[in-house]
Write a protein that holds these residues in place. Structure first.
Motif, PDB file in Angstrom:
ATOM      1  N   GLY A  62       1.134  -1.154   0.349  1.00  0.00           N
ATOM      2  CA  GLY A  62      -0.056  -0.201  -0.272  1.00  0.00           C
ATOM      3  C   GLY A  62       1.220   0.978   0.142  1.00  0.00           C
ATOM      4  N   THR A  63       0.746   2.503   0.307  1.00  0.00           N
ATOM      5  CA  THR A  63       0.614   3.955  -0.114  1.00  0.00           C
ATOM      6  C   THR A  63       1.673   3.630   1.243  1.00  0.00           C
ATOM      7  N   THR A  64       1.197   3.013   2.723  1.00  0.00           N
ATOM      8  CA  THR A  64       1.829   3.353   3.866  1.00  0.00           C
ATOM      9  C   THR A  64       2.667   2.170   3.962  1.00  0.00           C
ATOM     10  N   GLY A  65       2.826   2.389   4.789  1.00  0.00           N
ATOM     11  CA  GLY A  65       4.367   1.286   5.497  1.00  0.00           C
ATOM     12  C   GLY A  65       3.546   0.006   5.709  1.00  0.00           C
ATOM     13  N   LYS A  66       2.109  -0.323   6.299  1.00  0.00           N
ATOM     14  CA  LYS A  66       2.180  -1.375   6.356  1.00  0.00           C
ATOM     15  C   LYS A  66       1.507  -2.313   5.060  1.00  0.00           C
ATOM     16  N   PRO A  67       1.861  -3.415   4.598  1.00  0.00           N
ATOM     17  CA  PRO A  67       1.265  -4.510   3.341  1.00  0.00           C
ATOM     18  C   PRO A  67       0.188  -4.526   3.256  1.00  0.00           C
ATOM     19  N   LYS A  68      -0.912  -5.140   3.101  1.00  0.00           N
ATOM     20  CA  LYS A  68      -2.424  -5.657   3.329  1.00  0.00           C
ATOM     21  C   LYS A  68      -2.629  -6.880   2.781  1.00  0.00           C
ATOM     22  N   GLY A  69      -3.052  -7.807   3.962  1.00  0.00           N
ATOM     23  CA  GLY A  69      -3.078  -9.200   3.619  1.00  0.00           C
ATOM     24  C   GLY A  69      -3.737  -9.546   3.515  1.00  0.00           C
ATOM     25  N   ILE A  85      13.884  13.254 -17.280  1.00  0.00           N
ATOM     26  CA  ILE A  85      15.481  12.805 -16.640  1.00  0.00           C
ATOM     27  C   ILE A  85      15.812  11.362 -17.249  1.00  0.00           C
ATOM     28  N   PHE A  86      16.843  11.538 -17.689  1.00  0.00           N
ATOM     29  CA  PHE A  86      17.139   9.487 -18.303  1.00  0.00           C
ATOM     30  C   PHE A  86      18.170   9.361 -17.082  1.00  0.00           C
ATOM     31  N   ALA A  87      17.044   8.136 -16.545  1.00  0.00           N
ATOM     32  CA  ALA A  87      17.760   7.197 -15.614  1.00  0.00           C
ATOM     33  C   ALA A  87      18.251   5.528 -15.958  1.00  0.00           C
ATOM     34  N   PRO A  88      18.930   5.167 -14.999  1.00  0.00           N
ATOM     35  CA  PRO A  88      19.835   4.204 -15.576  1.00  0.00           C
ATOM     36  C   PRO A  88      18.829   2.736 -15.529  1.00  0.00           C
ATOM     37  N   ASP A  89      17.619   3.147 -14.509  1.00  0.00           N
ATOM     38  CA  ASP A  89      16.711   1.956 -14.050  1.00  0.00           C
ATOM     39  C   ASP A  89      15.681   2.854 -13.901  1.00  0.00           C
ATOM     40  N   LEU A  90      14.082   2.135 -13.545  1.00  0.00           N
ATOM     41  CA  LEU A  90      13.029   2.885 -12.319  1.00  0.00           C
ATOM     42  C   LEU A  90      12.350   1.583 -12.056  1.00  0.00           C
ATOM     43  N   PRO A  91      11.904   2.397 -10.551  1.00  0.00           N
ATOM     44  CA  PRO A  91      11.276   1.229  -9.562  1.00  0.00           C
ATOM     45  C   PRO A  91      10.642   0.406  -9.988  1.00  0.00           C
ATOM     46  N   ARG A  92      10.363  -0.714 -10.171  1.00  0.00           N
ATOM     47  CA  ARG A  92       9.029  -1.659 -10.133  1.00  0.00           C
ATOM     48  C   ARG A  92       9.083  -2.865  -9.591  1.00  0.00           C
ATOM     49  N   THR A  93       8.101  -3.728  -9.831  1.00  0.00           N
ATOM     50  CA  THR A  93       7.774  -4.604  -8.833  1.00  0.00           C
ATOM     51  C   THR A  93       7.603  -5.934  -9.535  1.00  0.00           C
ATOM     52  N   ARG A  94       8.127  -7.393  -9.140  1.00  0.00           N
ATOM     53  CA  ARG A  94       8.553  -8.525  -9.152  1.00  0.00           C
ATOM     54  C   ARG A  94       7.643  -8.782 -10.572  1.00  0.00           C
ATOM     55  N   SER A  95       6.395  -8.414 -10.435  1.00  0.00           N
ATOM     56  CA  SER A  95       5.056  -8.145 -11.605  1.00  0.00           C
ATOM     57  C   SER A  95       5.706  -7.451 -12.527  1.00  0.00           C
ATOM     58  N   GLY A  96       5.640  -6.624 -12.441  1.00  0.00           N
ATOM     59  CA  GLY A  96       6.577  -5.469 -14.398  1.00  0.00           C
ATOM     60  C   GLY A  96       6.023  -4.684 -13.611  1.00  0.00           C
ATOM     61  N   LYS A  97       4.890  -3.557 -12.364  1.00  0.00           N
ATOM     62  CA  LYS A  97       4.395  -3.380 -12.476  1.00  0.00           C
ATOM     63  C   LYS A  97       5.971  -1.343 -12.145  1.00  0.00           C
ATOM     64  N   ILE A  98       5.600  -0.799 -12.641  1.00  0.00           N
ATOM     65  CA  ILE A  98       6.336   0.789 -12.241  1.00  0.00           C
ATOM     66  C   ILE A  98       6.254   1.891 -11.339  1.00  0.00           C
ATOM     67  N   MET A  99       6.804   1.409 -10.269  1.00  0.00           N
ATOM     68  CA  MET A  99       5.929   2.679  -8.966  1.00  0.00           C
ATOM     69  C   MET A  99       6.172   3.536  -9.238  1.00  0.00           C
ATOM     70  N   ARG A 100       5.379   4.539  -9.863  1.00  0.00           N
ATOM     71  CA  ARG A 100       5.375   5.899 -10.158  1.00  0.00           C
ATOM     72  C   ARG A 100       5.148   6.897  -8.589  1.00  0.00           C
ATOM     73  N   ARG A 101       4.379   6.241  -7.559  1.00  0.00           N
ATOM     74  CA  ARG A 101       4.527   7.036  -6.663  1.00  0.00           C
ATOM     75  C   ARG A 101       5.765   6.959  -5.395  1.00  0.00           C
ATOM     76  N   LEU A 102       6.735   5.824  -5.834  1.00  0.00           N
ATOM     77  CA  LEU A 102       7.643   6.544  -5.073  1.00  0.00           C
ATOM     78  C   LEU A 102       8.883   6.755  -6.217  1.00  0.00           C
ATOM     79  N   ILE A 103       8.417   7.415  -7.053  1.00  0.00           N
ATOM     80  CA  ILE A 103       9.629   8.627  -8.478  1.00  0.00           C
ATOM     81  C   ILE A 103       8.267   9.850  -7.647  1.00  0.00           C
ATOM     82  N   LYS A 104       7.505  10.035  -6.861  1.00  0.00           N
ATOM     83  CA  LYS A 104       7.211  11.186  -7.053  1.00  0.00           C
ATOM     84  C   LYS A 104       8.049  11.217  -5.506  1.00  0.00           C
ATOM     85  N   ALA A 105       7.877  10.569  -4.620  1.00  0.00           N
ATOM     86  CA  ALA A 105       8.600  10.648  -3.650  1.00  0.00           C
ATOM     87  C   ALA A 105       9.652  10.741  -3.542  1.00  0.00           C
ATOM     88  N   VAL A 106      10.619  10.239  -3.963  1.00  0.00           N
ATOM     89  CA  VAL A 106      11.822  10.382  -4.338  1.00  0.00           C
ATOM     90  C   VAL A 106      12.182  12.190  -4.875  1.00  0.00           C
TER      91      VAL A 106
END
Length: 641
Positions: free
Chosen positions: A265-272, A593-614
């Motif tokens: 999730g967007t908060t610290g605790k994952p959802k079960g 911005i030319f970046a060497p890599d983008l944050p993604r989950t193992r399923s391949g989903k790019i995590m845009r919220r993390l880019i915004k947070a950075v």
């Protein structure tokens, strides 16, 4: 946008869904979708028959919403078990039929018939019982895609326990969070797993996570013959288990939990996420039978991990239908870039699925990697995990599918163990479309005021319940209600940005919370990314909205390049001009911005919220699902420079 693929007559006439429509007196697929979503009681009553679901005790009623739509009970008073349907009942008729094929990164191949798998599952199930595991207990699986992973999944569910897959790339901190929250009694792991030629340690990482947990027993698969610390009385090697290969399957109530799947999730605790026996069985089987057209003789591969819901989805759905599926260890492009194409040829794979990121990875090697491999057994390809760009979709259609295979582009979520949207092999396709609503899934597009809209972007919602919807969040029912049911009364709010065109075809544009608002105008990031990704130098991109005093938000585009291409002002200008030409000056990117890599989950989903947070130097929240957490540091370095 027009149609680019039309189903051949022989594919339509021989399809599973065509057989169903003829039996039910329905003329076309759109009519079936409408009937299944308007009358869900009719649909699910027919689905359980066509999917040959077997019950220990017959149900009294299809569904009951007396406790509220959020807590709908399905197949009331029915007794069932996933394992009876996916394994036990096949052991006689299909005893020599292959249940699955596994390929190690080193080229080792292991094949399990339904009969062999049945015996191994019983052996481990009896071991779990000897450890004191019973109905409702959680069994953690910190494993990659191994044969033992399939065995563990079924052994837990067979005795009424709950299987909890954990992504094998997680660090000890993420593992501990899940073990503590779930109160898992047993964990199954391996000494190590091979990935890109290296033995990646698993047991030692798990050991670091065990303090403060309720894990009493650890079973260790010896994959790489590496030295690991074995704690006396607690740890046991897989090969040392000497239990009987006869074990009765426990009958459980339809809605009892089979799977516990943690999602970020967007908060610290994952959802079960809690998926029931009947939900896990029906949703995966329905989609694989009606939309991916699996026949008993077919061989099914989805490029996935057991820690992503598509792993158990493939295993449960394919085996309920008596088919064969394929698993593999390691990366899809190692030790050779043509690994997947070789597997299709060697194992005669008929359905191939993956994520857009995986396909872009394979596409970068060019059609030369496909080379002379015989892909003629393929009859369907699939995509999920994130919106797929136009260029990659067309490559999948032409280069991989040879324009003979429909692309079943599907989207849903862990929380429903399947799909809200996906096409059918009997319908024509437009590029990147998700076709129509899934059978029995009464989805819609709402505007801000909760009105149903067409030909404008809005929020993806579901207006009726489905068996596979999570039974709440583990030990956190209020968070479940807040997340999905609080925006509009009695309506599931999924959080995706959706669009239905004039022909009734559905498209997705990413998460609603990723939407960019420039001077009051809204744009889904996937729309811009599709244009950027069409540039011949671009490998993939992520588009985010960054706060701006005057405009509200401005567009920043993060780009990774294909090998042989270098960043520069010229390339930046070309990408900018492409965006402006397509969407106008208001969406001219503030920065590329030319970046060497983008944050993604193992399923391949790019995590845009993390880019915004950075960019904002803000709180990252839960990052445990990332396959490449170092990508965030790389982006920080680029921004500092």
């Amino acid at each position: 946008m027009g149609f680019v693929w039309h189903p051949p007559k022989d594919l339509v006439e021989g399809s599973n869904v065509k057989g169903f429509m003829e039996a039910e007196g329905l003329s076309d697929y759109k009519e079936l979708v409408k009937k299944s979503t308007s009358d869900i009681e009719w649909w699910w009553s027919r689905a359980v028959e066509w999917l040959n679901v077997e019950w220990f005790e017959q149900y009294d009623k299809i569904y009951d919403t007396s406790k509220g739509v959020e807590w709908t009970e399905w197949f009331v008073n029915g007794k069932i078990n996933v394992v009876h349907n996916t394994l036990d009942r096949h052991r006689s008729e299909k005893r020599n039929k292959l249940a699955f094929i596994w390929q190690g990164e080193d080229g080792e191949v292991r094949k399990y018939t339904y009969s062999e798998l049945y015996r191994e599952v019983n052996r481990l199930a009896n071991a779990f019982k000897s450890f004191g595991v019973g109905k409702g207990d959680v069994v953690a699986m910190y494993l990659p895609m191994f044969p033992e992973t399939v065995i563990t999944l079924f052994a837990a569910m067979k005795i009424g326990a709950i299987a909890m897959p954990i992504f094998s790339g997680y660090s000890s901190t993420a593992i501990a969070t899940r073990l503590i929250d779930s109160e898992a009694r047993v964990a199954v792991t391996a000494d190590a797993s091979y990935r890109r030629g290296k033995a990646v340690p698993l047991k030692s990482e798990l050991d670091k996570a065990l303090d403060g947990t309720k894990v009493e027993k650890v079973v260790v698969v010896n994959r790489a013959n590496t030295d690991v610390e074995m704690v006396e009385e607690r740890d046991i090697y897989w090969d040392e288990i000497r239990e009987s290969r006869r074990c009765e399957t426990v009958a459980v109530e339809s809605n009892e939990p089979a799977l516990l799947l943690y999602t970020s999730g967007t908060t610290g605790k994952p959802k079960g996420v809690v998926i029931s026996h009947v939900g896990a069985l029906l949703q995966s089987s329905k989609e694989i039978f009606f939309n991916l057209d699996l026949k008993p003789e077919d061989v099914f591969l989805w490029i996935t991990d057991i820690g992503w819901m598509m792993g158990p989805w493939q295993i449960i759905g394919t085996q309920n239908l008596g088919g064969t599926h394929v698993l593999f260890e390691g990366a899809p492009d190692y030790p050779q870039s043509d690994r997947i194409w070789s597997m299709i040829e060697d194992f005669e794979i008929t359905q191939l699925g993956g994520s857009a990121t995986v396909y872009r990875l394979l596409k970068k090697y060019g059609d030369e990697a496909i080379g002379d491999h015989d892909l003629s057994t393929l009859k369907i390809t699939g995509n999920t995990g994130e919106p797929i760009d136009h260029d990659t979709w067309m490559w999948l259609l032409k280069s991989v599918g040879q324009e003979q295979c429909p692309i079943i582009n599907l989207s849903g979520g862990t929380e429903i163990f399947g799909c809200f949207l996906l096409p059918s092999p009997v319908m024509p396709l437009k590029p990147v479309t998700l076709g129509y609503p899934g059978l029995g899934m009464d989805v819609d597009v709402f505007d801000d005021d909760g009105n149903s809209v067409r030909q404008q972007i809005g929020y993806l919602v579901c207006k009726k319940p489905a068996p596979s919807m999570t039974r709440g969040f583990w030990k956190d029912p209020e968070r479940y209600l807040r997340t999905y049911w609080n925006r509009w009364k009695g309506v599931w709010y999924h959080g995706d940005w959706a669009y239905v065109d004039k022909d009734g075809f559905w498209f997705l544009f990413g998460r609603a919370d990723d939407v960019i608002k420039v001077a009051g105008k809204r744009m889904g990031p996937a729309e811009i990314e599709t244009i950027v990704n069409s540039h011949p130098a671009v490998q993939e991109s992520a588009c985010v909205g960054i706060p701006h005093e005057l405009k509200g938000e401005v567009v920043w585009v993060f780009v990774t390049l294909k090998p042989g291409h270098e960043p520069g002002e010229g390339l930046e200008r070309e990408i900018t001009e492409m965006i402006v030409k397509e969407f106008g000056k208001p969406f001219k990117p503030e920065r590329i911005i030319f970046a060497p890599d983008l944050p993604r989950t193992r399923s391949g989903k790019i995590m845009r919220r993390l880019i915004k947070a950075v960019v904002a130097d803000g709180e990252l929240g839960d990052t445990s699902s990332l396959e490449n957490p170092d990508s965030l540091d790389k982006i920080k370095d680029v921004l500092r420079r």
